[in-house]
Design an enzyme around this catalytic site. Structure first.
Site, PDB file in Angstrom:
ATOM      1  N   GLU A   8       9.755  17.719 -24.797  1.00  0.00           N
ATOM      2  CA  GLU A   8       9.062  18.132 -23.558  1.00  0.00           C
ATOM      3  C   GLU A   8       9.603  19.488 -23.078  1.00  0.00           C
ATOM      4  OE1 GLU A   8       6.441  16.519 -22.740  1.00  0.00           O
ATOM      5  OE2 GLU A   8       6.715  14.346 -22.688  1.00  0.00           O
ATOM      6  N   GLU A  37     -10.032  24.702 -15.623  1.00  0.00           N
ATOM      7  CA  GLU A  37      -9.347  25.596 -16.568  1.00  0.00           C
ATOM      8  C   GLU A  37      -7.857  25.470 -16.325  1.00  0.00           C
ATOM      9  OE1 GLU A  37     -10.917  27.997 -18.599  1.00  0.00           O
ATOM     10  OE2 GLU A  37     -12.784  26.964 -18.089  1.00  0.00           O
ATOM     11  N   ARG A  76       0.821  -1.249   0.000  1.00  0.00           N
ATOM     12  CA  ARG A  76       0.000   0.000   0.000  1.00  0.00           C
ATOM     13  C   ARG A  76       0.838   1.276   0.000  1.00  0.00           C
ATOM     14  NH1 ARG A  76      -3.094  -2.980   3.795  1.00  0.00           N
ATOM     15  NH2 ARG A  76      -4.774  -4.037   2.716  1.00  0.00           N
ATOM     16  N   HIS A  95      -0.027  10.203 -27.975  1.00  0.00           N
ATOM     17  CA  HIS A  95      -0.335   8.883 -27.415  1.00  0.00           C
ATOM     18  C   HIS A  95      -0.983   7.996 -28.478  1.00  0.00           C
ATOM     19  CE1 HIS A  95      -0.251  10.328 -22.933  1.00  0.00           C
ATOM     20  NE2 HIS A  95       0.949  10.125 -23.435  1.00  0.00           N
ATOM     21  N   ASN A  98      -0.014  18.470 -21.098  1.00  0.00           N
ATOM     22  CA  ASN A  98      -0.242  17.425 -22.100  1.00  0.00           C
ATOM     23  C   ASN A  98      -0.381  17.977 -23.517  1.00  0.00           C
ATOM     24  OD1 ASN A  98      -0.194  15.144 -20.399  1.00  0.00           O
ATOM     25  ND2 ASN A  98      -2.139  15.812 -19.548  1.00  0.00           N
ATOM     26  N   LYS A 121       3.415  11.322 -11.336  1.00  0.00           N
ATOM     27  CA  LYS A 121       2.602  10.418 -12.159  1.00  0.00           C
ATOM     28  C   LYS A 121       3.386   9.136 -12.373  1.00  0.00           C
ATOM     29  CE  LYS A 121      -0.421  13.449 -14.818  1.00  0.00           C
ATOM     30  NZ  LYS A 121      -0.782  13.931 -16.176  1.00  0.00           N
ATOM     31  N   ARG A 126      -2.757  21.352 -14.506  1.00  0.00           N
ATOM     32  CA  ARG A 126      -1.788  20.338 -14.908  1.00  0.00           C
ATOM     33  C   ARG A 126      -2.069  19.741 -16.288  1.00  0.00           C
ATOM     34  NH1 ARG A 126       1.048  15.753 -11.084  1.00  0.00           N
ATOM     35  NH2 ARG A 126       2.385  14.976 -12.753  1.00  0.00           N
ATOM     36  N   HIS A 158       8.447   8.386 -27.119  1.00  0.00           N
ATOM     37  CA  HIS A 158       7.411   9.260 -26.560  1.00  0.00           C
ATOM     38  C   HIS A 158       7.617  10.710 -27.021  1.00  0.00           C
ATOM     39  CE1 HIS A 158       4.519  10.890 -23.708  1.00  0.00           C
ATOM     40  NE2 HIS A 158       5.457  11.694 -23.232  1.00  0.00           N
ATOM     41  N   LYS A 183       7.432  22.941 -14.401  1.00  0.00           N
ATOM     42  CA  LYS A 183       6.613  21.782 -14.016  1.00  0.00           C
ATOM     43  C   LYS A 183       6.241  21.859 -12.537  1.00  0.00           C
ATOM     44  CE  LYS A 183       5.488  17.063 -14.448  1.00  0.00           C
ATOM     45  NZ  LYS A 183       5.626  15.803 -15.147  1.00  0.00           N
ATOM     46  N   HIS A 202      -0.008  15.644 -26.475  1.00  0.00           N
ATOM     47  CA  HIS A 202       0.024  14.268 -25.969  1.00  0.00           C
ATOM     48  C   HIS A 202      -1.164  13.424 -26.431  1.00  0.00           C
ATOM     49  CE1 HIS A 202       3.318  15.787 -23.617  1.00  0.00           C
ATOM     50  NE2 HIS A 202       3.461  14.670 -22.933  1.00  0.00           N
TER      51      HIS A 202
HETATM   52  P1  NAD Z   1      13.189   5.504 -21.628  1.00  0.00           P
HETATM   53  O1  NAD Z   1      12.993   5.380 -20.190  1.00  0.00           O
HETATM   54  O2  NAD Z   1      12.734   4.383 -22.485  1.00  0.00           O
HETATM   55  O3  NAD Z   1      14.725   5.790 -21.915  1.00  0.00           O
HETATM   56  C1  NAD Z   1      15.154   5.934 -23.246  1.00  0.00           C
HETATM   57  C2  NAD Z   1      16.290   4.951 -23.594  1.00  0.00           C
HETATM   58  O4  NAD Z   1      17.514   5.488 -23.102  1.00  0.00           O
HETATM   59  C3  NAD Z   1      16.153   3.574 -22.985  1.00  0.00           C
HETATM   60  O5  NAD Z   1      16.677   2.622 -23.865  1.00  0.00           O
HETATM   61  C4  NAD Z   1      17.050   3.678 -21.745  1.00  0.00           C
HETATM   62  O6  NAD Z   1      17.492   2.433 -21.278  1.00  0.00           O
HETATM   63  C5  NAD Z   1      18.176   4.517 -22.267  1.00  0.00           C
HETATM   64  N1  NAD Z   1      18.908   5.302 -21.286  1.00  0.00           N
HETATM   65  C6  NAD Z   1      18.420   5.892 -20.172  1.00  0.00           C
HETATM   66  N2  NAD Z   1      19.366   6.661 -19.626  1.00  0.00           N
HETATM   67  C7  NAD Z   1      20.479   6.533 -20.381  1.00  0.00           C
HETATM   68  C8  NAD Z   1      21.763   7.094 -20.331  1.00  0.00           C
HETATM   69  N3  NAD Z   1      22.098   8.007 -19.413  1.00  0.00           N
HETATM   70  N4  NAD Z   1      22.664   6.741 -21.269  1.00  0.00           N
HETATM   71  C9  NAD Z   1      22.318   5.857 -22.248  1.00  0.00           C
HETATM   72  N5  NAD Z   1      21.106   5.312 -22.372  1.00  0.00           N
HETATM   73  C10 NAD Z   1      20.187   5.663 -21.446  1.00  0.00           C
HETATM   74  O7  NAD Z   1      12.477   6.816 -22.218  1.00  0.00           O
HETATM   75  P2  NAD Z   1      12.267   8.280 -21.638  1.00  0.00           P
HETATM   76  O8  NAD Z   1      12.189   9.147 -22.824  1.00  0.00           O
HETATM   77  O9  NAD Z   1      13.220   8.601 -20.568  1.00  0.00           O
HETATM   78  O10 NAD Z   1      10.829   8.191 -20.963  1.00  0.00           O
HETATM   79  C11 NAD Z   1       9.685   7.945 -21.734  1.00  0.00           C
HETATM   80  C12 NAD Z   1       8.593   7.448 -20.828  1.00  0.00           C
HETATM   81  O11 NAD Z   1       8.284   8.446 -19.856  1.00  0.00           O
HETATM   82  C13 NAD Z   1       7.299   7.123 -21.538  1.00  0.00           C
HETATM   83  O12 NAD Z   1       6.804   5.883 -21.085  1.00  0.00           O
HETATM   84  C14 NAD Z   1       6.371   8.233 -21.125  1.00  0.00           C
HETATM   85  O13 NAD Z   1       5.027   7.842 -21.118  1.00  0.00           O
HETATM   86  C15 NAD Z   1       6.875   8.550 -19.750  1.00  0.00           C
HETATM   87  N6  NAD Z   1       6.555   9.892 -19.271  1.00  0.00           N
HETATM   88  C16 NAD Z   1       6.058  10.010 -18.018  1.00  0.00           C
HETATM   89  C17 NAD Z   1       5.789  11.255 -17.506  1.00  0.00           C
HETATM   90  C18 NAD Z   1       5.304  11.387 -16.088  1.00  0.00           C
HETATM   91  O14 NAD Z   1       4.907  12.488 -15.697  1.00  0.00           O
HETATM   92  N7  NAD Z   1       5.352  10.334 -15.294  1.00  0.00           N
HETATM   93  C19 NAD Z   1       6.006  12.399 -18.278  1.00  0.00           C
HETATM   94  C20 NAD Z   1       6.534  12.252 -19.557  1.00  0.00           C
HETATM   95  C21 NAD Z   1       6.802  10.980 -20.050  1.00  0.00           C
HETATM   96  N1  GLY Z   2       3.679  14.833 -18.140  1.00  0.00           N
HETATM   97  C1  GLY Z   2       2.430  15.380 -17.710  1.00  0.00           C
HETATM   98  C2  GLY Z   2       2.280  15.517 -16.243  1.00  0.00           C
HETATM   99  O1  GLY Z   2       3.150  15.197 -15.465  1.00  0.00           O
HETATM  100  O2  GLY Z   2       1.270  15.953 -15.813  1.00  0.00           O
END
Ligand code: NAD
Ligand code: GLY
Length: 364
Positions: free
Chosen positions: A184, A240, A120, A254, A247, A142, A243, A267, A226, A250
């Protein structure tokens, strides 16, 4: 080191940004509830950085269980979540165990969801290693996984205790991933920070060349934006603004990620093409000029990102977009631009206007 705070009352937390932070376990120690840590990473990041983080943590007396996941967006699913839960139980991790995410947004979202759900809820720390995760996903709480029918459809809000962003890790990031993070970064300028957008126009070439000072500045200004947005609307309930404005692009993006199969389009790439669709729709609604659209396109191109989406077919785009989390009572709420630097939620675009914007920004 640059330091910001995400102000959320009793669960406020620092965002620390700088070089050589991975070994700085002294920065992590004050946020540990006990010496037990479960360190979640993946098969790409662990060989690069696990040792450095582990070494520091062990020096301050932490007992660390590493959990290494397969790499990639295609693994942001129940199987990986189960792997984490299985490993936590096998190591007899208790409720005071802190889960540390070392990696990009995929690792961060998965580890955060595991932290939100294990017994939990257990404490959580983000150590983001991609530009995208340093400017966006590690901040704001998130967490979640993808469903075959839609991106990030299963998840929870679960804030970290600390975000520790070591900018040196960006030196090993593939160029395509750096560009994905810039999508982003550009978003913050477009939705709420015109001076930052102008700064990005002046400095995009240096950012793509990975100038360390410029990257640190871009990360700090992105996180500051952010943090302000999340502090004002943590659970994305504002009618309105709020957060939901984070997006921009997005809903279209998506649809691209899900429609192409997770991992085909990054992404950030999908967000970039989606941002062009949102920008084009804003022009069609009379809010932006053609010159504004050209300006956005030029910046996205300079970041090494796509400005058109794949040809999924209009019906498929619209079907996928109808699953968006911003759909309420069947109404699609899109994030659009009233002007450069000012985003709004808009629920009244007609299907014909939306379709025209998608078609104008799609590969034929
Ligand atoms: P990712 O986590 O897939 O990383 C990208 C690639 O880079 C992967 O292959 C990873 O292993 C590699 N990598 C990571 N760090 C590295 C480094 N320092 N050197 C070499 N390789 C490295 O992708 P991302 O772009 O970091 O994240 C995308 C994800 O984040 C999506 O799933 C998206 O939906 C999510 N996201 C979440 C939020 C949120 O608010 N939680 C916001 C935006 C995106
Ligand atoms: N990436 C959108 C949010 O964190 O709200």
């Amino acid at each position: 080191m640059r330091s910001l705070t995400l102000a959320l009352g009793t669960h406020s937390y620092p965002i620390l940004i700088g070089g050589d932070l991975l070994e700085r376990a002294d920065l992590v120690q004050p946020f540990l509830s006990s010496p037990r840590i479960a360190l979640v990473s993946n098969t790409t990041v662990a060989p690069l950085y696990l040792e450095r983080l582990l070494g520091g943590l062990e020096k301050v007396g932490a007992a660390v269980t590493p959990i290494i996941l397969p790499d990639g967006e295609a693994h942001k699913n129940w199987e990986s979540l189960n792997l984490i839960h299985d490993a936590l139980l096998a190591a007899r991790c208790d409720r005071a165990t802190t889960i540390v995410a070392l990696g990009g947004g995929v690792v961060g979202d998965l580890a955060g969801f595991a932290a939100a759900t294990y017994q939990r809820g257990v404490p959580f720390i983000q150590v983001p290693t991609t530009l995208l995760s340093q400017v966006d996903s590690s901040v704001g709480g998130k967490t979640g996984i993808n469903h075959p029918r839609g991106k990030n459809m299963v998840g929870a809000f679960w804030q970290p205790k600390l975000v520790l962003a070591d900018t040196d890790t960006l030196k090993t990031l593939p160029a395509r991933e750096l560009s994905a993070g810039l999508a982003e970064v550009i978003k913050y300028g477009l939705i709420r920070d015109l001076p930052f957008l102008e700064w990005l126009e002046a400095n995009m070439d240096g950012l793509v060349r990975r100038d360390g000072q410029l990257l640190a500045e871009a990360i700090e200004r992105s996180c500051a934006n952010k943090a302000e947005v999340v502090a004002a609307d943590e659970f994305e309930t504002a009618k309105e603004g709020g957060r939901a404005l984070l997006n921009l692009g997005h809903t279209f993006g998506h649809a691209i990620e899900t429609g192409m199969g997770y991992g085909e389009w990054l992404h950030g790439e999908a967000v970039a093409a989606g941002t062009m669709m949102a920008t084009e729709l804003s022009r069609r609604l009379g809010w932006l000029s053609a010159a504004d659209v050209d300006r956005v396109r030029a910046l996205i191109l300079r970041a090494g990102l796509p400005v058109t989406g794949p040809d999924l077919g209009l019906a498929r785009y619209l079907e996928l977009m109808s699953h968006d989390k911003k759909v309420i009572a069947g109404s699609l709420r899109l994030i659009l631009l009233k002007s450069l630097g000012q985003a709004v939620i808009h629920a009244d675009a007609s299907p014909a206007e939306i379709a025209a914007a998608i078609e104008a920004c799609c590969d034929a």
